[in-house]
Design an enzyme around this catalytic site. Sequence first.
Site, PDB file in Angstrom:
ATOM      1  N   ARG A  32       1.087  -0.999   0.327  1.00 18.88           N
ATOM      2  CA  ARG A  32       0.515   0.044  -0.068  1.00 18.88           C
ATOM      3  C   ARG A  32       0.786   1.323   0.094  1.00 18.88           C
ATOM      4  NH1 ARG A  32      -5.352  -0.128   1.577  1.00 18.88           N
ATOM      5  NH2 ARG A  32      -5.333   2.424   1.455  1.00 18.88           N
ATOM      6  N   ARG A  58      -4.111   4.251  -2.950  1.00 12.56           N
ATOM      7  CA  ARG A  58      -5.784   4.573  -2.876  1.00 12.56           C
ATOM      8  C   ARG A  58      -5.873   5.893  -2.128  1.00 12.56           C
ATOM      9  NH1 ARG A  58      -7.729   0.834  -4.777  1.00 12.56           N
ATOM     10  NH2 ARG A  58      -7.728  -0.843  -3.127  1.00 12.56           N
ATOM     11  N   HIS A 111     -14.355  -0.054  -4.528  1.00 13.74           N
ATOM     12  CA  HIS A 111     -14.629  -0.172  -2.705  1.00 13.74           C
ATOM     13  C   HIS A 111     -15.732   0.602  -2.641  1.00 13.74           C
ATOM     14  CE1 HIS A 111     -10.550  -1.204  -3.445  1.00 13.74           C
ATOM     15  NE2 HIS A 111     -10.815  -2.531  -2.484  1.00 13.74           N
ATOM     16  N   LYS A 136     -12.063  -6.632  -8.772  1.00 20.26           N
ATOM     17  CA  LYS A 136     -11.768  -6.925  -7.617  1.00 20.26           C
ATOM     18  C   LYS A 136     -13.070  -5.678  -6.723  1.00 20.26           C
ATOM     19  CE  LYS A 136      -9.496  -5.624  -2.771  1.00 20.26           C
ATOM     20  NZ  LYS A 136      -8.439  -4.048  -2.599  1.00 20.26           N
ATOM     21  N   GLN A 199     -10.606  -6.801   8.238  1.00 25.67           N
ATOM     22  CA  GLN A 199      -9.800  -7.836   8.165  1.00 25.67           C
ATOM     23  C   GLN A 199      -9.137  -8.909   9.112  1.00 25.67           C
ATOM     24  OE1 GLN A 199      -6.299  -6.093   6.061  1.00 25.67           O
ATOM     25  NE2 GLN A 199      -6.869  -6.453   4.275  1.00 25.67           N
ATOM     26  N   SER A 231     -16.765 -14.379  19.721  1.00 26.58           N
ATOM     27  CA  SER A 231     -17.313 -16.301  20.195  1.00 26.58           C
ATOM     28  C   SER A 231     -15.900 -16.473  19.283  1.00 26.58           C
ATOM     29  CB  SER A 231     -17.497 -16.448  18.617  1.00 26.58           C
ATOM     30  OG  SER A 231     -18.218 -17.195  18.838  1.00 26.58           O
ATOM     31  N   LYS A 282     -31.688 -18.193  19.721  1.00 28.77           N
ATOM     32  CA  LYS A 282     -31.866 -20.122  20.170  1.00 28.77           C
ATOM     33  C   LYS A 282     -33.216 -20.521  20.808  1.00 28.77           C
ATOM     34  CE  LYS A 282     -27.566 -20.804  22.954  1.00 28.77           C
ATOM     35  NZ  LYS A 282     -27.293 -20.856  25.031  1.00 28.77           N
ATOM     36  N   ASP A 319     -26.181 -27.444  25.168  1.00 34.79           N
ATOM     37  CA  ASP A 319     -25.713 -26.700  26.301  1.00 34.79           C
ATOM     38  C   ASP A 319     -26.509 -27.388  27.716  1.00 34.79           C
ATOM     39  OD1 ASP A 319     -24.773 -24.495  25.251  1.00 34.79           O
ATOM     40  OD2 ASP A 319     -26.500 -23.247  25.251  1.00 34.79           O
ATOM     41  N   ARG A 389     -40.257 -12.756  35.588  1.00 42.93           N
ATOM     42  CA  ARG A 389     -39.005 -14.224  35.098  1.00 42.93           C
ATOM     43  C   ARG A 389     -39.211 -15.241  36.291  1.00 42.93           C
ATOM     44  NH1 ARG A 389     -34.595 -13.039  30.653  1.00 42.93           N
ATOM     45  NH2 ARG A 389     -35.261 -14.345  29.707  1.00 42.93           N
ATOM     46  N   MET A 423     -19.054 -11.054  33.339  1.00 44.85           N
ATOM     47  CA  MET A 423     -17.895 -10.950  31.963  1.00 44.85           C
ATOM     48  C   MET A 423     -17.535 -10.200  31.368  1.00 44.85           C
ATOM     49  SD  MET A 423     -20.525 -12.576  28.779  1.00 44.85           S
ATOM     50  CE  MET A 423     -21.462 -11.298  28.600  1.00 44.85           C
ATOM     51  N   GLN A 476     -19.757 -28.546  25.012  1.00 39.01           N
ATOM     52  CA  GLN A 476     -21.345 -28.092  24.219  1.00 39.01           C
ATOM     53  C   GLN A 476     -20.613 -28.056  23.360  1.00 39.01           C
ATOM     54  OE1 GLN A 476     -21.799 -24.988  22.405  1.00 39.01           O
ATOM     55  NE2 GLN A 476     -20.239 -24.054  23.256  1.00 39.01           N
ATOM     56  N   GLN A 480     -20.824 -30.742  20.033  1.00 37.41           N
ATOM     57  CA  GLN A 480     -21.748 -30.500  18.144  1.00 37.41           C
ATOM     58  C   GLN A 480     -21.040 -30.527  17.567  1.00 37.41           C
ATOM     59  OE1 GLN A 480     -21.730 -25.638  18.825  1.00 37.41           O
ATOM     60  NE2 GLN A 480     -23.299 -25.872  19.415  1.00 37.41           N
TER      61      GLN A 480
END
Length: 511
Positions: A32, A58, A111, A136, A199, A231, A282, A319, A389, A423, A476, A480
């Site tokens: 670049r 660019r 782009h 591209k 990226q 994740s 879920k 789970d 709940r 968390m 879990q 899977q």
Amino acid sequence: MICVSIGRSRHKMIVHEHRALAEKGAELVELRLDWLAGLPNLARLINDRPTPVVITCRRKSEQGRWTSSEDQRITVLRAAIAAGVEYVDLEEDVAQQIQRYADTKRIVSHHDFEQTPEDLEIIHARLCKLDPDIVKLVTMANSANDMVRVLRLVKESDVPTVGFCMGEWGLASRVLCGKFGAPFTYASFSSRRVVAPGQLSFDAMKDLYRFDSINSETQVYGVLGDPIGHSLSPLIHNTAFRDADLNCVYLPFRVAKNALSSTLDEFELFDVRGYSVTIPHKQAVLEKSQYLDEAVQEIGAANTLFKDDQGHWRTSNTDYDAALESIRLGLSSRRFGDADTEDTTDGLEIELKGKKVLMFGAGGVARAIGLGIVRSNAELTITNRTHQRAIRLAEELGCQHIPWADRDLVGADILINCTPVGMHPNVGESPFSADWLNEQMLVFDTVYNPEETVLIGQAREKGCRTVTGLEMFVRQAAMQFQCFTGKPVPLEQMQKTVREYIDGAIEWSSR
Ligand code: NAP
């Protein structure tokens, strides 16, 4: 092939990173030139180049960093072609001005950093008329559907097309374009040196997603959720596929809450064989399945959707089994990675019978774990921030409930946290006061990011037996894998991957 982009302000650093990439096996590197401070000294960058290169320069209007004039930019691109570089990247208007010369291949690019435009096909057709060797087409995805549109175009194009989407919505397309015939994809030098949104690093693209072995036969799996960037599932599933030498890839699919059904129909283009399913899909995923396993029917939620040999979608709730196995493990005082998988949950019923269990939360995970606890004849009490709940879930499961404010006042043998309290990023929080912990207790925190939450740390200090969310998470995922492939559960291997990640030996971010 993977084209690795280098953007640095100094020539010396570009040359250094280029050599390092060649040593790591890179076959194509994009230089670049617009990132350089000042005008490029082309000879310094390309005379002794260790790999073929793409020369890109660019403009600011395309989110580049070029500050000199347009005439100077065109002169630089022409000089690169005259010097015989392997590829040059030409935007649509520039491709009209610069003619083909010698062996340099022309990448004619477009782009869009805001959106995936409606007239994608028209833009692509225009680019195809500008004497490209490769087209591209890179756009910003604002939905999963944008990514599908770009990949369909890659698949159907007669001209070799590198097409994918930027951003979290489009992440999977950077890998999947290989399945549809894109001649290469782009990656960054490292996860800290990203030159475009979303990226992936060269290491992740090469070693984890194994882009170079992706072909039209590659079986596609993935995780459905929103958000999805944090994740760990792509890390552990792709590592397991690689170790089992399977032509499979596992991708993060961000899918909006109300768009699951239509998006899964659109993903038929990818011929996906199985999904892990996470928040917020879920429950909704049940609509897509012809066959629900027993736990799914009782819980009303699934974390796995997969195609059986007849091509029917099935759901499963790993789970549920993973959480119960983790509790059994805690009761027998084994720690993460020590488990054998021979015991059955019958053993758990014996161990849990008559135990007082206090569970925080009334969401999907609480429902699954609560069902297992009640079935094991333990005395379950539910407490939840929103008391209504807790009442509803307690009525469904036939157990006790108490107000959230009273949660420290109930004596329990087993504490289970099924809320995100503690968390990342709120790592300093705990759902329970340390004063009420005692060494007779088993404490199970389903949170796995971080592994040692405040609750787990305090419980260990007090001498309690503990089970971390990682124990459940790996189990879990391993179950899977078995649903997806029919192959034995790779539990130890997945534990090893996660352990290496926690110890910092593996750097991972799916974003
Ligand atoms: P969910 O259906 O969205 O339920 C979340 C529950 O947490 C609700 O009961 C909610 O209470 C409560 N909650 C949310 N924020 C809270 C706060 N700040 N203070 C107190 N309570 C709060 O989510 P889920 O699918 O059950 O997942 C819950 C947690 O389980 C996740 O955050 C994750 O850490 C963990 N998990 C672990 C694994 C694993 O493999 N280890 C797998 C899945 C999930 P309200 O009803 O008041 O909103």
